[in-house]
Design an enzyme around this catalytic site. Sequence first.
Site, PDB file in Angstrom:
ATOM      1  N   ASN A 210     114.918  39.549 -13.733  1.00  0.00           N
ATOM      2  CA  ASN A 210     113.850  39.823 -12.761  1.00  0.00           C
ATOM      3  C   ASN A 210     114.242  41.011 -11.889  1.00  0.00           C
ATOM      4  O   ASN A 210     115.309  41.590 -12.070  1.00  0.00           O
ATOM      5  CB  ASN A 210     113.550  38.582 -11.918  1.00  0.00           C
ATOM      6  CG  ASN A 210     114.778  38.125 -11.149  1.00  0.00           C
ATOM      7  OD1 ASN A 210     115.291  38.836 -10.299  1.00  0.00           O
ATOM      8  ND2 ASN A 210     115.279  36.935 -11.486  1.00  0.00           N
ATOM      9  N   LYS A 289     122.142  40.276 -33.302  1.00  0.00           N
ATOM     10  CA  LYS A 289     120.961  40.977 -32.777  1.00  0.00           C
ATOM     11  C   LYS A 289     119.738  40.621 -33.630  1.00  0.00           C
ATOM     12  O   LYS A 289     119.796  40.707 -34.862  1.00  0.00           O
ATOM     13  CB  LYS A 289     121.212  42.483 -32.817  1.00  0.00           C
ATOM     14  CG  LYS A 289     120.089  43.281 -32.229  1.00  0.00           C
ATOM     15  CD  LYS A 289     120.365  44.776 -32.267  1.00  0.00           C
ATOM     16  CE  LYS A 289     119.115  45.520 -31.862  1.00  0.00           C
ATOM     17  NZ  LYS A 289     118.913  46.740 -32.601  1.00  0.00           N
ATOM     18  N   ASP A 306     118.092  23.368 -11.174  1.00  0.00           N
ATOM     19  CA  ASP A 306     117.689  23.863  -9.852  1.00  0.00           C
ATOM     20  C   ASP A 306     118.910  23.781  -8.935  1.00  0.00           C
ATOM     21  O   ASP A 306     119.279  22.701  -8.450  1.00  0.00           O
ATOM     22  CB  ASP A 306     116.516  23.023  -9.327  1.00  0.00           C
ATOM     23  CG  ASP A 306     115.954  23.608  -8.033  1.00  0.00           C
ATOM     24  OD1 ASP A 306     116.734  24.164  -7.226  1.00  0.00           O
ATOM     25  OD2 ASP A 306     114.730  23.508  -7.830  1.00  0.00           O
ATOM     26  N   PHE A 323     115.524  30.052  -0.073  1.00  0.00           N
ATOM     27  CA  PHE A 323     114.546  31.124   0.054  1.00  0.00           C
ATOM     28  C   PHE A 323     113.293  30.690  -0.699  1.00  0.00           C
ATOM     29  O   PHE A 323     113.363  29.843  -1.594  1.00  0.00           O
ATOM     30  CB  PHE A 323     115.088  32.429  -0.533  1.00  0.00           C
ATOM     31  CG  PHE A 323     115.691  33.323   0.523  1.00  0.00           C
ATOM     32  CD1 PHE A 323     116.914  33.006   1.080  1.00  0.00           C
ATOM     33  CD2 PHE A 323     115.031  34.460   0.962  1.00  0.00           C
ATOM     34  CE1 PHE A 323     117.469  33.803   2.065  1.00  0.00           C
ATOM     35  CE2 PHE A 323     115.576  35.266   1.952  1.00  0.00           C
ATOM     36  CZ  PHE A 323     116.795  34.948   2.502  1.00  0.00           C
ATOM     37  N   LYS A 337     108.241  23.362   0.406  1.00  0.00           N
ATOM     38  CA  LYS A 337     109.590  23.442  -0.189  1.00  0.00           C
ATOM     39  C   LYS A 337     110.614  22.767   0.717  1.00  0.00           C
ATOM     40  O   LYS A 337     111.506  22.064   0.258  1.00  0.00           O
ATOM     41  CB  LYS A 337     109.952  24.914  -0.405  1.00  0.00           C
ATOM     42  CG  LYS A 337     111.063  25.121  -1.386  1.00  0.00           C
ATOM     43  CD  LYS A 337     111.079  26.541  -1.949  1.00  0.00           C
ATOM     44  CE  LYS A 337     110.224  26.710  -3.177  1.00  0.00           C
ATOM     45  NZ  LYS A 337     110.172  28.009  -3.761  1.00  0.00           N
TER      46      LYS A 337
HETATM   47  O1  PMT Z   1     117.516  40.850  -4.181  1.00  0.00           O
HETATM   48  P1  PMT Z   1     116.492  41.653  -3.443  1.00  0.00           P
HETATM   49  O2  PMT Z   1     115.923  42.780  -4.276  1.00  0.00           O
HETATM   50  O3  PMT Z   1     116.976  42.115  -2.088  1.00  0.00           O
HETATM   51  O4  PMT Z   1     115.237  40.699  -3.170  1.00  0.00           O
HETATM   52  C1  PMT Z   1     115.390  39.603  -2.325  1.00  0.00           C
HETATM   53  C2  PMT Z   1     114.638  38.368  -2.844  1.00  0.00           C
HETATM   54  C3  PMT Z   1     113.142  38.618  -2.810  1.00  0.00           C
HETATM   55  C4  PMT Z   1     115.080  38.056  -4.278  1.00  0.00           C
HETATM   56  C5  PMT Z   1     115.069  37.194  -1.889  1.00  0.00           C
HETATM   57  O5  PMT Z   1     114.679  37.490  -0.578  1.00  0.00           O
HETATM   58  C6  PMT Z   1     114.445  35.898  -2.335  1.00  0.00           C
HETATM   59  O6  PMT Z   1     113.311  35.557  -2.046  1.00  0.00           O
HETATM   60  N1  PMT Z   1     115.213  35.103  -3.115  1.00  0.00           N
HETATM   61  C7  PMT Z   1     114.735  33.880  -3.783  1.00  0.00           C
HETATM   62  C8  PMT Z   1     113.937  34.280  -4.981  1.00  0.00           C
HETATM   63  C9  PMT Z   1     113.430  33.084  -5.765  1.00  0.00           C
HETATM   64  O7  PMT Z   1     113.890  32.862  -6.835  1.00  0.00           O
HETATM   65  O8  PMT Z   1     112.546  32.357  -5.132  1.00  0.00           O
HETATM   66  P2  PMT Z   1     111.899  30.987  -5.728  1.00  0.00           P
HETATM   67  O9  PMT Z   1     110.754  30.702  -4.810  1.00  0.00           O
HETATM   68  O10 PMT Z   1     111.626  31.122  -7.184  1.00  0.00           O
HETATM   69  O11 PMT Z   1     113.078  29.960  -5.556  1.00  0.00           O
HETATM   70  C10 PMT Z   1     113.236  29.179  -4.396  1.00  0.00           C
HETATM   71  C11 PMT Z   1     114.682  28.859  -4.117  1.00  0.00           C
HETATM   72  O12 PMT Z   1     115.231  28.109  -5.184  1.00  0.00           O
HETATM   73  C12 PMT Z   1     115.584  30.071  -3.918  1.00  0.00           C
HETATM   74  O13 PMT Z   1     116.468  29.786  -2.867  1.00  0.00           O
HETATM   75  C13 PMT Z   1     116.331  30.173  -5.241  1.00  0.00           C
HETATM   76  O14 PMT Z   1     117.640  30.737  -5.061  1.00  0.00           O
HETATM   77  C14 PMT Z   1     116.422  28.695  -5.648  1.00  0.00           C
HETATM   78  N2  PMT Z   1     116.517  28.422  -7.076  1.00  0.00           N
HETATM   79  C15 PMT Z   1     115.506  28.781  -7.924  1.00  0.00           C
HETATM   80  C16 PMT Z   1     115.609  28.439  -9.268  1.00  0.00           C
HETATM   81  C17 PMT Z   1     116.757  27.755  -9.738  1.00  0.00           C
HETATM   82  N3  PMT Z   1     116.903  27.444 -11.012  1.00  0.00           N
HETATM   83  N4  PMT Z   1     117.717  27.431  -8.872  1.00  0.00           N
HETATM   84  C18 PMT Z   1     117.633  27.745  -7.562  1.00  0.00           C
HETATM   85  O15 PMT Z   1     118.538  27.439  -6.777  1.00  0.00           O
END
Ligand code: PMT
Length: 404
Positions: A210, A289, A306, A323, A337
């Site tokens: 991503n 590949k 997660d 986040f 959340k």
């Molecule tokens: O890296 P940059 O370019 O500076 O951009 C910053 C950012 C936008 C990536 C950052 O500010 C941000 O929002 N990070 C979380 C991105 C994300 O994956 O969001 P989400 O809404 O999909 O996930 C929610 C939370 O679950 C996040 O804390 C993520 O780390 C966590 N997660 C998600 C999936 C997973 N399998 N395990 C997790 O722990």
Amino acid sequence: MASLANKNILLGVTGGIAAYKAAELVRLLRGAGASVRVVMTRAATAFVAPLTFQALSGQPVHLELLDPAEESAMGHISLARWADLVLVAPATADFIAKLRAGLADDLLGALCLAATAPLALAPAMNQAMWNHAATRENLEVLERRGVRLLGPAAGSQACGETGPGRMLEPAQIVESVAGLLGDGPLAGLAILITAGPTREAIDPVRYISNRSSGKMGYALAEAASALGAEVTLVSGPTALPTPRVRELVEVESADEMHRTVMARAELADVYIGAAAVADYVPNASAAQKLKKSADEMILIMRKTPDILAAVAALEKRPFTVGFAAETDHLEDYARQKLAAKALDLVAANRVGPGLGFDADDNALFVCWKGGETHLPLAPKPILAEQLLRLIAERYHAQNPAQDS
Ligand code: PMT
């Protein structure tokens, strides 16, 4: 109020309009218990009279490199040895360029070269000068050498323009200095942070990923260190320079990030999940590949663990911050959340073209049980510090027994 008892701070004042704020800075540093000695560049004396700093610091102000009275006793070397921290506030673009080049043609330049104590800069300049490639490059080099940057803030400037380049307020500088010297609001706390994207292999040369650059997570790691925390950063692949942290663990996939985090989470006081972790990964990565044969290709994917939910579910869990990256209904989804994953705090950012991912600036909606606030658009390092101060407040409110 931060404590700087028994700390010796050598304050360098260079020639910018923000020099007048350095007078208040001396007062606050002394109020926090520090001894302060002031060195001014010639240009700084055009903005504030040395006598002001002499009165506020209670010490003579040092101005000249080749002052016969002082140099008979190697004045600049003994001043450099005296300091627990060299702080230059304001640090102009010109001084930053000199520092990068290692020039020692005035007292402050010579002191910065001679000192072995940490060196911190509070930059102050016009926003175009701050954004200029020369300044950016100079600061990048200085940061790699271990120089700490305090700010700058963004906002209206003395020249009438608006943008980044304002010196931090003196009280913020004192807090950051306390953090650098081991007494910030996060002092003594172990903080585990994830940053960047993950890469999920399709075959040996292809992957799904991503647009996360890691900037937000790295800014959090830097700011947490500056506020006194012992930081472990678990990072997906990024192009960013190594931040100042106790431990940096570089990982590639969501599974690897999950294993790395879970091995450390119970030792952490605070966990911040800023990484953009893949939600799904290819069921199996091909050993060779993949060949281009069929017109269509179907990729079967499975859900990743997660990580955030797993940390929050630990019996001995850290203060857990998630986040949320949302294109719409930012506040509603953030509150959901918080409750659904039983988090301590959620920082939500809007994402989309030019927003959140890979941008230099960001804005956050932050919520916790019983409160919420907005942190308006600002460069990620500044936003990171604001968020960490909020986290420190919430953490200490939840763990009063651990405060001294
Ligand atoms: O890296 P940059 O370019 O500076 O951009 C910053 C950012 C936008 C990536 C950052 O500010 C941000 O929002 N990070 C979380 C991105 C994300 O994956 O969001 P989400 O809404 O999909 O996930 C929610 C939370 O679950 C996040 O804390 C993520 O780390 C966590 N997660 C998600 C999936 C997973 N399998 N395990 C997790 O722990």
